[in-house]
Design a protein around this motif. Sequence first.
Motif, short mmCIF file in Angstrom:
data_model
loop_
_atom_site.label_atom_id
_atom_site.label_comp_id
_atom_site.label_asym_id
_atom_site.label_seq_id
_atom_site.Cartn_x
_atom_site.Cartn_y
_atom_site.Cartn_z
N GLY A 40 0.79 -1.23 0.00
CA GLY A 40 0.00 0.00 0.00
C GLY A 40 0.82 1.28 0.00
N GLN A 41 2.15 1.16 0.01
CA GLN A 41 2.96 2.38 -0.03
C GLN A 41 2.90 3.01 -1.42
OE1 GLN A 41 7.00 2.50 1.21
NE2 GLN A 41 6.59 1.56 3.20
N SER A 42 2.92 4.30 -1.43
CA SER A 42 2.91 5.06 -2.69
C SER A 42 4.33 5.22 -3.20
CB SER A 42 2.29 6.43 -2.44
OG SER A 42 2.53 7.28 -3.53
N LEU A 43 4.49 5.07 -4.50
CA LEU A 43 5.81 5.30 -5.08
C LEU A 43 6.21 6.77 -4.99
CD1 LEU A 43 5.77 3.04 -8.26
CD2 LEU A 43 6.92 2.63 -6.09
N ALA A 44 5.22 7.66 -4.93
CA ALA A 44 5.51 9.08 -4.82
C ALA A 44 6.12 9.42 -3.46
CB ALA A 44 4.25 9.89 -5.04
N ASP A 45 5.76 8.66 -2.44
CA ASP A 45 6.28 8.87 -1.09
C ASP A 45 7.12 7.66 -0.68
OD1 ASP A 45 4.76 11.25 -0.89
OD2 ASP A 45 2.99 10.07 -0.38
N MET A 46 8.10 7.34 -1.49
CA MET A 46 8.88 6.12 -1.32
C MET A 46 9.69 6.14 -0.02
SD MET A 46 11.36 4.27 -4.09
CE MET A 46 10.18 4.41 -5.39
N SER A 47 9.48 5.12 0.80
CA SER A 47 10.24 4.96 2.04
C SER A 47 11.63 4.41 1.71
CB SER A 47 9.51 4.00 2.97
OG SER A 47 9.57 2.68 2.45
#
Length: 134
Positions: A40-47
């Motif tokens: 569910g992580q967004s690629l735009a807000d990559m951890s």
Amino acid sequence: MVKWAGRLIVFYGAAHVLGALFGEGAARHVGAWFSGELWGQSLADMSPAMSAYWLTLNSFAPALILVGLTVLWLDRRGITPPQFLAWSMAAWVVVGIVIAGPGIGQDVILLIAAGLLLAGARATAPATSAGHTL
């Protein structure tokens, strides 16, 4: 020539994955990969864990290893890999250089491998009556 091309492609892919895991420290995120943390992580807000995943397992490096092993498999059976493989790999590298700039020699490895594949394909291509290769 084809054998060396396959070896170079495998080397590049393996060096990329291992270098990212251990040289860049991506291995410290393996626990996050298998815990479901990336779901569910967004690629735009990559951890950092997602970035490490994209740099290693989800990069093109594992596929390059498979391409190189396939080239070696074909060579062992006396089958010349098709020229489109070499041209596609060369185009992919050149586009990457245009977008991100030249790497520290790693781009040269794949361009040499593409050249070896082309040379191997041309050396084994049957000539037609007009003197062109198929």
